[in-house]
Design an enzyme around this catalytic site. Structure first.
Site, PDB file in Angstrom:
ATOM      1  CE  LYS A  34      65.747  45.021  15.312  1.00  0.00           C
ATOM      2  NZ  LYS A  34      64.786  45.829  16.025  1.00  0.00           N
ATOM      3  NE  ARG A 129      58.553  44.638  19.077  1.00  0.00           N
ATOM      4  CZ  ARG A 129      59.689  44.933  18.445  1.00  0.00           C
ATOM      5  NH1 ARG A 129      59.966  44.359  17.290  1.00  0.00           N
ATOM      6  NH2 ARG A 129      60.542  45.812  18.945  1.00  0.00           N
TER       7      ARG A 129
HETATM    8  C1  LIG Z   1      64.575  47.031  15.767  1.00  0.00           C
HETATM    9  C2  LIG Z   1      64.177  48.047  16.733  1.00  0.00           C
HETATM   10  C3  LIG Z   1      64.393  49.402  16.443  1.00  0.00           C
HETATM   11  C4  LIG Z   1      64.937  49.872  15.118  1.00  0.00           C
HETATM   12  O1  LIG Z   1      63.941  49.787  14.148  1.00  0.00           O
HETATM   13  P1  LIG Z   1      64.160  50.188  12.624  1.00  0.00           P
HETATM   14  O2  LIG Z   1      62.821  50.058  12.023  1.00  0.00           O
HETATM   15  O3  LIG Z   1      65.155  49.239  12.085  1.00  0.00           O
HETATM   16  O4  LIG Z   1      64.647  51.593  12.591  1.00  0.00           O
HETATM   17  C5  LIG Z   1      64.056  50.314  17.413  1.00  0.00           C
HETATM   18  N1  LIG Z   1      63.546  49.940  18.606  1.00  0.00           N
HETATM   19  C6  LIG Z   1      63.330  48.659  18.910  1.00  0.00           C
HETATM   20  C7  LIG Z   1      62.761  48.316  20.236  1.00  0.00           C
HETATM   21  C8  LIG Z   1      63.626  47.671  17.990  1.00  0.00           C
HETATM   22  O5  LIG Z   1      63.404  46.395  18.292  1.00  0.00           O
END
Ligand SMILES: *Cc1c(COP(=O)(O)O)cnc(C)c1O
Length: 357
Positions: A34, A129
Site C-alpha cells: 500500500k 483501530r
Molecule cells: C499497513 C498495514 C499492514 C502493514 O503494516 P507495516 O507496519 O507496514 O508492516 C498490515 N496490516 C494492515 C491491516 C495494514 O493496514
C-alpha cells in the site's frame, strides 16, 4: 523533479530475509504494497522473493497490479467500504473484515457473482483501530460464521502499532490465539489462520517470543525501509537503503534564522517555533508537503538539518554540512513510512527503478 531511486533487488532481498525468518516460526508473510500505490514492479519484486500473497489497502491499486500482469492471490487489508465489495469479491482472494453487515453484503454479492472469498475477522486487542473489541469478539465472529457460506471465514487477525502505538506482545497476540481456540471449540470448526501483525511484530519472531498459533504476518514497512517505527528501531538484518529520494537544490543563501517582522501562521496554519541561531546558510530544495512529510526526511548528508517545508519548498540548514552544497546540486534522503507514502503516491516525484547493486 525530485526522484525516488527504488532498488528492486534490495527490496526483494529484504522481503526474502523476512520470509526466511518468519518461515522458521511457521509464519506466512503477506507482502503489503500500500505504501507504493500498488506499484507493479515492486509487487513483482515481492513475488520473486517468494512471497505469495500481496496485501493492499485500495482496490484501485490491486486493479493496477492485475492490469500490469501481477498475479495474486491478493488480500484486501483495509476493512472494505460497501461500494468496493463487488470489485473485491471479483479480484481478491482474501479480505479483512470487522462488521457483520459487511459479511452479509459480501454474501449477497458473492451469490450474485457466483464467487467466494476468504475472510479474516479482525479483533482489536488494544490498539483501537479496526476490529471488534476482544471481549465481544468470540460472540460476533460466531454470528458471522453462522451467516456466511460463500464468505469463508478462515481465521482471525489483529492490527497493532497503528493508532494506539500498542506493541505486539505475548499477551495481546496470545489473546488472539485464545479467542480463535474458543470459537473453534464452541462451533467445532476450523479457523486455521491467525494473522497476528505487521512490521512491529517482527521483534517477537526475532526474540523467539511469538505465541504459538500465530501463523501470518502482513508486512510492509520492514520490506521497503528496513525500519520498525512502532518500536523506533532500524532492523539490523535488513537494508535501509532500498529506496532513496533525491531532490534538486534551487537556492543556497545565508540568512537570519529568526524571521523579521510581525509573525502570524505559516502557509499551513501552523505556528513554527524559531530558535535564533544567528546567520545560517540554508539550502532550498524543490520538494515540499505535496511530495513528502518533512519530518520524515532523513538526510544522507552529515551535519545538515531539515528546518521546514511548505507545499513546494523545503528549507535545509546546511551551515555545518560536511560537503559544500551549491545551487544545482542534489541532496539525498532516506524516508520515513509517511514520507515514502507521500512520495510514492505523488505524480511530481519521478520513480527510477534499479535492478542492480
Ligand atoms: C499497513 C498495514 C499492514 C502493514 O503494516 P507495516 O507496519 O507496514 O508492516 C498490515 N496490516 C494492515 C491491516 C495494514 O493496514
Amino acid at each position: 523533479m525530485p526522484r525516488l531511486y527504488i532498488n528492486l533487488r534490495l527490496i526483494e532481498e529484504n522481503a526474502h530475509k523476512i520470509l526466511e525468518k518468519c518461515s522458521k516460526f511457521n509464519v506466512e508473510v503477506v507482502g503489503v504494497t500500500k505504501v507504493s500505490l500498488g506499484d507493479p514492479k515492486i509487487a513483482q519484486a515481492l513475488k520473486r522473493s517468494g512471497i505469495k500473497i500481496i496485501g493492499e489497502s485500495r482496490i484501485e491499486n490491486i486493479l493496477r497490479m492485475i492490469e500490469n500482469g501481477v498475479e495474486g492471490p491478493f488480500m484486501m487489508i483495509r476493512i472494505p467500504p460497501k461500494d468496493d465489495l463487488v470489485k473485491i469479491i471479483r479480484w481478491c482472494e482474501y479480505v479483512l473484515v470487522s462488521e457483520l453487515k459487511t459479511v452479509e453484503w459480501m454474501e449477497e454479492i458473492a451469490r450474485d457473482l457466483d464467487k467466494s472469498i476468504s475472510a479474516i475477522y479482525m479483533i482489536d486487542v488494544g490498539d483501537l483501530r479496526e476490529g471488534v473489541w476482544y471481549k465481544d469478539a468470540a460472540e460476533e465472529i460466531i454470528r458471522a460464521l453462522k451467516i456466511s457460506k460463500r464468505v469463508k471465514i478462515i481465521g482471525v487477525g489483529t492490527n497493532l502499532g497503528c493508532y494506539g502505538g500498542v506493541l505486539p506482545s505475548t499477551t495481546n497476540l496470545g489473546m488472539l490465539v485464545e479467542i480463535r481456540d474458543l470459537i473453534e471449540k464452541r462451533l467445532s470448526c476450523q479457523l486455521p489462520v491467525v494473522s497476528g501483525g505487521n512490521t512491529s511484530a517482527l521483534k517477537l519472531v526475532e526474540e523467539g517470543r511469538l505465541p504459538s498459533g500465530v501463523n501470518q504476518y502482513r508486512v510492509g514497512e520492514a520490506i521497503f525501509l528496513g525500519t520498525d517505527v512502532t518500536n523506533n528501531r532500524q532492523i539490523d538484518w535488513l537494508t535501509q537503503e532500498a529506496i532513496i529520494l533525491e531532490a534538486p537544490v534551487i537556492e543556497v543563501k545565508t540568512k537570519p534564522s529568526f524571521p523579521q517582522g510581525e509573525t502570524g501562521q505559516d502557509a499551513f496554519g501552523r505556528k513554527p517555533i524559531f530558535i535564533d541561531k544567528g546567520m545560517r546558510k540554508r539550502a532550498i530544495i524543490a520538494l515540499g508537503e505535496q511530495d513528502i512529510v518533512p519530518s520524515g526526511l532523513k538526510p544522507l548528508d552529515k551535519g545538515v538539518e531539515v528546518i521546514h517545508s511548505s507545499s513546494d519548498h523545503t528549507i535545509i540548514d546546511v551551515t555545518d554540512a560536511e560537503r559544500k552544497i551549491e545551487v544545482g546540486d542534489t541532496m539525498r534522503f532516506k524516508l520515513s513510512y509517511g514520507a515514502l507514502l507521500r512520495a510514492m503516491t505523488c505524480p511530481h516525484v519521478e520513480k527510477i527503478y534499479m535492478q542492480g547493486v
